[in-house]
Write an enzyme that holds these catalytic residues in place. Structure first.
Site, mmCIF file in Angstrom:
data_model
loop_
_atom_site.group_PDB
_atom_site.id
_atom_site.type_symbol
_atom_site.label_atom_id
_atom_site.label_comp_id
_atom_site.label_asym_id
_atom_site.label_seq_id
_atom_site.Cartn_x
_atom_site.Cartn_y
_atom_site.Cartn_z
ATOM 1 N N ALA A 214 0.058 7.379 -44.453
ATOM 2 C CA ALA A 214 1.214 6.459 -44.939
ATOM 3 C C ALA A 214 0.889 5.291 -43.835
ATOM 4 O O ALA A 214 1.816 4.762 -43.601
ATOM 5 C CB ALA A 214 2.410 7.009 -44.986
ATOM 6 N N ARG B 275 -2.035 -5.165 -51.648
ATOM 7 C CA ARG B 275 -1.580 -5.745 -52.838
ATOM 8 C C ARG B 275 -0.292 -5.872 -53.414
ATOM 9 O O ARG B 275 -0.062 -6.463 -54.282
ATOM 10 C CB ARG B 275 -2.398 -4.860 -53.920
ATOM 11 C CG ARG B 275 -4.083 -5.016 -53.882
ATOM 12 C CD ARG B 275 -4.728 -3.780 -54.450
ATOM 13 N NE ARG B 275 -4.715 -2.778 -53.525
ATOM 14 C CZ ARG B 275 -5.440 -1.415 -53.734
ATOM 15 N NH1 ARG B 275 -5.979 -1.397 -54.757
ATOM 16 N NH2 ARG B 275 -5.537 -0.537 -52.964
ATOM 17 N N THR C 10 -9.186 5.668 -45.335
ATOM 18 C CA THR C 10 -8.609 7.169 -45.726
ATOM 19 C C THR C 10 -8.922 8.411 -44.562
ATOM 20 O O THR C 10 -8.414 8.803 -44.120
ATOM 21 C CB THR C 10 -8.450 7.057 -46.886
ATOM 22 O OG1 THR C 10 -9.780 7.066 -47.549
ATOM 23 C CG2 THR C 10 -7.402 6.761 -47.575
ATOM 24 N N ASP D 138 1.717 7.077 -51.456
ATOM 25 C CA ASP D 138 2.176 6.146 -52.556
ATOM 26 C C ASP D 138 2.130 6.632 -53.934
ATOM 27 O O ASP D 138 1.845 6.164 -54.993
ATOM 28 C CB ASP D 138 1.165 4.930 -52.447
ATOM 29 C CG ASP D 138 -0.127 5.204 -52.417
ATOM 30 O OD1 ASP D 138 -0.607 6.314 -52.892
ATOM 31 O OD2 ASP D 138 -0.995 4.213 -52.824
ATOM 32 N N ASN E 53 -9.686 10.027 -59.258
ATOM 33 C CA ASN E 53 -9.383 10.885 -57.980
ATOM 34 C C ASN E 53 -8.007 10.387 -57.655
ATOM 35 O O ASN E 53 -7.530 9.181 -57.367
ATOM 36 C CB ASN E 53 -10.350 10.377 -56.798
ATOM 37 C CG ASN E 53 -9.593 10.881 -55.453
ATOM 38 O OD1 ASN E 53 -8.966 11.821 -55.381
ATOM 39 N ND2 ASN E 53 -10.150 10.068 -54.318
ATOM 40 N N ARG F 189 36.051 -1.948 -52.549
ATOM 41 C CA ARG F 189 35.058 -1.639 -51.541
ATOM 42 C C ARG F 189 35.386 -1.174 -50.232
ATOM 43 O O ARG F 189 36.650 -1.364 -49.942
ATOM 44 C CB ARG F 189 34.320 -3.025 -51.294
ATOM 45 C CG ARG F 189 35.344 -4.172 -50.782
ATOM 46 C CD ARG F 189 34.672 -5.510 -50.734
ATOM 47 N NE ARG F 189 35.583 -6.707 -50.510
ATOM 48 C CZ ARG F 189 35.909 -7.053 -49.273
ATOM 49 N NH1 ARG F 189 35.079 -6.654 -48.416
ATOM 50 N NH2 ARG F 189 36.796 -8.007 -48.987
ATOM 51 N N SER G 268 55.519 -10.923 -58.860
ATOM 52 C CA SER G 268 54.296 -11.579 -59.061
ATOM 53 C C SER G 268 54.173 -13.077 -58.123
ATOM 54 O O SER G 268 55.263 -13.493 -57.738
ATOM 55 C CB SER G 268 54.493 -12.299 -60.417
ATOM 56 O OG SER G 268 54.136 -11.353 -61.361
ATOM 57 N N ARG H 231 61.765 -17.614 -50.821
ATOM 58 C CA ARG H 231 60.991 -18.740 -51.583
ATOM 59 C C ARG H 231 62.008 -20.131 -51.467
ATOM 60 O O ARG H 231 63.254 -19.722 -51.255
ATOM 61 C CB ARG H 231 60.709 -18.673 -52.841
ATOM 62 C CG ARG H 231 61.728 -18.103 -53.728
ATOM 63 C CD ARG H 231 61.346 -17.774 -54.990
ATOM 64 N NE ARG H 231 62.419 -17.395 -55.832
ATOM 65 C CZ ARG H 231 62.540 -16.323 -56.602
ATOM 66 N NH1 ARG H 231 61.719 -15.429 -56.753
ATOM 67 N NH2 ARG H 231 63.765 -16.095 -57.373
HETATM 68 C C1 UD1 Z 1 -7.613 5.945 -52.787
HETATM 69 C C2 UD1 Z 1 -9.015 6.596 -52.988
HETATM 70 C C3 UD1 Z 1 -9.400 6.481 -54.238
HETATM 71 C C4 UD1 Z 1 -8.189 7.123 -55.228
HETATM 72 C C5 UD1 Z 1 -6.903 6.220 -54.899
HETATM 73 C C6 UD1 Z 1 -5.629 6.972 -55.690
HETATM 74 C C7 UD1 Z 1 -10.175 6.405 -50.734
HETATM 75 C C8 UD1 Z 1 -11.337 5.546 -50.194
HETATM 76 N N1 UD1 Z 1 -9.817 6.071 -51.993
HETATM 77 O O1 UD1 Z 1 -7.863 4.475 -53.043
HETATM 78 O O2 UD1 Z 1 -10.502 7.084 -54.295
HETATM 79 O O3 UD1 Z 1 -8.664 6.929 -56.672
HETATM 80 O O4 UD1 Z 1 -6.696 6.263 -53.552
HETATM 81 O O5 UD1 Z 1 -4.581 6.323 -55.507
HETATM 82 O O6 UD1 Z 1 -9.532 7.280 -50.265
HETATM 83 N N2 UD1 Z 1 -4.152 4.834 -45.788
HETATM 84 C C9 UD1 Z 1 -3.837 5.028 -44.278
HETATM 85 N N3 UD1 Z 1 -4.844 4.493 -43.439
HETATM 86 C C10 UD1 Z 1 -5.729 3.766 -43.785
HETATM 87 C C11 UD1 Z 1 -6.077 3.401 -45.342
HETATM 88 C C12 UD1 Z 1 -4.978 4.049 -46.249
HETATM 89 O O7 UD1 Z 1 -3.009 5.773 -43.844
HETATM 90 O O8 UD1 Z 1 -6.668 3.389 -43.144
HETATM 91 C C13 UD1 Z 1 -3.050 5.407 -46.648
HETATM 92 C C14 UD1 Z 1 -2.234 4.252 -47.350
HETATM 93 O O9 UD1 Z 1 -1.384 4.036 -46.548
HETATM 94 C C15 UD1 Z 1 -1.955 4.982 -48.664
HETATM 95 C C16 UD1 Z 1 -3.342 6.035 -48.937
HETATM 96 O O10 UD1 Z 1 -3.866 6.264 -47.622
HETATM 97 O O11 UD1 Z 1 -0.885 5.726 -48.554
HETATM 98 C C17 UD1 Z 1 -4.194 5.653 -50.011
HETATM 99 O O12 UD1 Z 1 -4.613 4.221 -49.525
HETATM 100 P P1 UD1 Z 1 -4.925 3.195 -50.517
HETATM 101 O O13 UD1 Z 1 -5.538 1.875 -49.649
HETATM 102 O O14 UD1 Z 1 -3.913 2.952 -51.475
HETATM 103 O O15 UD1 Z 1 -6.094 3.730 -51.202
HETATM 104 P P2 UD1 Z 1 -6.809 3.478 -52.603
HETATM 105 O O16 UD1 Z 1 -7.669 2.151 -52.538
HETATM 106 O O17 UD1 Z 1 -5.767 3.277 -53.650
HETATM 107 CA CA CA Z 2 -3.533 3.734 -53.630
#
Ligand code: UD1
Ligand code: CA
Length: 462
Positions: free
Chosen positions: A10, A16, A77, A101, A167, A331, A403, A438
Site C-alpha cells: 500500500a 492514475r 512492487t 487496491d 494477474n 444533528r 407560535s 409582546r
Molecule cells: C500490478 C501487477 C500486475 C497486475 C496488477 C493487478 C506488478 C509489476 N504488476 O500492476 O501484474 O495485473 O497489479 O492489479 O506487480 N505498490 C507499492 N510500492 C510500489 C509500487 C506499488 O506498495 O513501489 C503497491 C501499490 O500501492 C498497490 C499495489 O502495490 O496497492 C499494486 O501497484 P500498482 O501500481 O497498482 O500495480 P499495477 O500497475 O496495477
Molecule cells: Ca493496480
C-alpha cells in the site's frame, strides 16, 4: 502445517487517480480501500503487515493498531516486498501478498487459494482471473497447469496481449524462496521498476513449482487504478449491501439509487424509498419507513419510525413511533424519545425532546432540554447564542409554546406553563403560568375614516 502471514502492498501513490490522496485512502462502500483488504486478510492470519510509503502517516492514523514496513521510495512492487525482509528474517512459513487496491476480495476466495497452494506443494501460487478486458494487467503465461511467467502489459508482445488470463497481484509464496528470488530481480523494463511479477519467472528457472489458481468470480480481483474504476467498485459494494439487506427482510425500492454503508444495520419490514443515503454506524429498527432524498448518518433509530422526504439525521438517537420531516434537520446528539413528532423545516441541535412532544413546523431548537408532551408552536426559536457563548433552554413537561416565540437562553419554562404566541421570553416562566411578552394590541376605532376625511386619502392607492 506451515504458518501463514500476510503482507499488504500500500505504498504507491496511485498516479492514475490524479489525487493528492494516496489511492488506498480513497473510499468505496463507505470505508477506505485498505480497510476492506485488511478485513479479509485478518480472517486468514493474525499476523498482517502493511507496506506503507506515500502518506504513510495518514495510513498509521486510520490504522493505529497496524504493523507497518516503510518503503520510502516507490520503486515497484518487488522493491516494496523487499522492504519486508527484515521483519521476516528467519521466517520459514508462507506469505500471502495482497495489493491494497483490490477491495472486493473475499476471505473465502483467499482461503481456497491458500489451500490450493499447500495441496499442490507449490513454491509460489498466483491468483488469476479471466477477464473480458485485460488491458493494463499483467498476463499469465502458462505451461500446462503451472505458471511459467507473468508479463506486464507495457512489456508484452502482441501475442502475449492476446492472453485474457490476468494477474490479480495476489500471491502466496514460500517465504524463503521469495526473498531469495527477489535478490535477482532487476528493473530493466518499460517502467524501470522492480517488478514482483519477475519472481515468478525466476522461480520457474530454478525448477520450482508455480501454481495458477483462477478466481471463480473475476469481479473479486478487480483492482482500482482510476476514479472510474473506484466508482464501479463502490457501486458493486453498495449493491452487495442492498442484496444482503433485502435477503434479511428490508424492502429497498430502488437499489440503484440507494447508498448504504457496509456497517449499517436495518431491521425487517423497514422500507427504503429511492435516493436515500444511510452512512456510518447507523442502526435502524423494524417497520421504519425512510422516504426519498433523506440522509442518515451515525444515528440510532427505533422501530415504527417515519423519516419523511428530504430529511437529514446526523449523530442522533430516535426512539420508537417517531415521525420526522419532511425537510427536517437533526444533528449533533439530538435525542427524540418515543412518539415525538418533528415536522417541516424544523432544525434541532444538541437537544432532547421527551415522550410525545411535537414541533411540527418551522422551528430552531438548540441546546434545549424539552420534557414530555410539550407543544412547540410554529416558528419557535431558542436563541441559544449571544454572539460569544451558547446557553441552555429548559422546557418542562406539558408546556405549550405559542407560535412565533423566541426563548432567549439561558431560560426555563416551568411545568404546564403557556407562552403566548409572538412572545420574546427573556425570563424564567413559573409552572402553570401564562407568559405573554409582546407589545399590547391597540385598536384605534375609525382611524382610517378620520384620516380619509382629513387628507382626501384613498385607501389602496398610492
Ligand atoms: C500490478 C501487477 C500486475 C497486475 C496488477 C493487478 C506488478 C509489476 N504488476 O500492476 O501484474 O495485473 O497489479 O492489479 O506487480 N505498490 C507499492 N510500492 C510500489 C509500487 C506499488 O506498495 O513501489 C503497491 C501499490 O500501492 C498497490 C499495489 O502495490 O496497492 C499494486 O501497484 P500498482 O501500481 O497498482 O500495480 P499495477 O500497475 O496495477
Ligand atoms: Ca493496480
Amino acid at each position: 502445517m506451515r504458518e501463514l502471514r500476510v503482507l499488504i502492498l500500500a505504498a504507491g501513490k496511485g498516479t492514475r487517480m490524479k489525487s493528492r490522496k494516496a489511492k488506498v485512502l480513497h473510499h468505496a462502500g463507505g470505508a477506505p480501500l485498505i480497510h476492506h483488504v485488511l478485513a479479509a486478510a485478518q480472517k486468514l492470519s493474525p499476523d498482517v503487515w502493511i507496506v506503507a510509503g506515500h502518506q504513510a502517516e495518514k495510513l498509521r492514523e486510520i490504522l493505529p493498531d497496524g504493523k507497518f514496513v516503510l518503503q520510502n521510495e516507490q520503486l515497484g512492487t518487488g522493491h516494496a516486498v523487499m522492504q519486508a525482509r527484515e521483519p521476516f528474517d528467519g521466517y520459514t512459513g508462507d506469505l500471502l501478498i495482497l495489493p491494497g487496491d483490490v477491495p472486493l476480495i473475499s476471505a473465502e476466495t483467499l482461503q481456497h487459494f491458500v489451500r490450493f497452494h499447500r495441496d499442490g506443494g507449490y513454491s509460489a501460487s498466483v491468483l488469476s482471473a479471466d477477464v473480458g478486458n485485460p488491458a493494463g494487467y499483467g498476463r499469465i503465461v502458462r505451461r500446462g497447469d503451472e505458471v511459467s511467467a507473468i508479463v506486464e502489459h507495457q512489456d508484452a508482445t502482441p501475442e502475449i496481449l492476446q492472453i485474457s488470463e490476468i494477474n490479480s497481484s495476489i500471491y502466496v509464496f514460500h517465504a524463503p524462496a521469495l526473498f531469495e528470488a527477489l535478490t535477482k530481480v532487476r528493473n530493466a523494463n518499460a517502467q524501470l521498476e522492480y517488478y514482483l511479477t519477475d519472481v515468478i519467472g525466476i522461480l520457474e528457472a530454478q525448477q520450482k513449482k508455480v501454481g495458477g489458481f483462477k478466481a471463480a468470480q473475476s469481479e473479486e480481483v478487480l483492482g482500482i487504478n482510476t476514479r472510474k474504476e473506484l466508482v464501479a467498485i463502490d457501486r458493486a459494494m453498495r449493491r452487495r449491501k442492498c442484496d444482503q439487506l433485502m435477503a434479511d427482510g428490508v424492502t429497498i425500492v430502488d437499489p440503484e439509487s440507494t447508498f448504504i454503508d457496509a456497517a449499517v444495520e436495518i431491521g425487517p419490514d423497514t422500507v427504503i424509498h429511492p435516493s436515500v443515503q444511510i452512512y456510518g454506524r447507523t442502526v435502524i429498527g423494524d417497520d421504519v419507513t425512510i422516504h426519498s432524498f433523506s440522509r442518515i448518518s451515525n444515528s440510532k433509530i427505533g422501530s415504527n419510525v417515519s423519516i419523511l422526504d428530504g430529511s437529514v439525521v446526523v449523530d442522533s438517537t430516535l426512539g420508537n413511533d417517531v415521525s420526522v420531516g419532511p425537510y427536517a434537520h437533526l444533528r449533533m446528539h439530538t435525542k427524540l424519545e418515543d412518539g415525538v413528532k418533528v415536522g417541516n423545516f424544523v432544525e434541532i441541535k444538541k437537544s432532547t425532546l421527551g415522550e410525545g412532544t411535537k414541533a411540527m413546523h418551522l422551528a430552531y431548537l438548540g441546546d434545549a432540554t424539552i420534557g414530555k408532551k410539550v407543544n412547540i408552536g410554529a416558528g419557535t426559536i431558542t436563541c441559544n447564542y449571544d454572539g460569544v457563548n451558547k446557553h441552555p433552554t429548559i422546557i418542562e413537561d406539558g408546556v405549550f409554546i405559542g407560535s412565533d416565540s423566541q426563548l432567549v437562553a439561558p431560560v426555563r419554562i416551568g411545568r404546564d406553563a403557556y407562552v403566548g404566541a409572538g412572545s420574546s421570553i427573556t425570563e424564567d416562566v413559573p409552572s402553570e403560568s401564562l407568559a405573554v411578552a409582546r407589545g399590547r394590541q391597540v385598536n384605534k376605532v375609525g382611524w382610517v375614516r378620520d384620516r380619509k376625511k382629513k387628507e382626501k386619502f384613498q385607501p389602496g392607492q398610492s
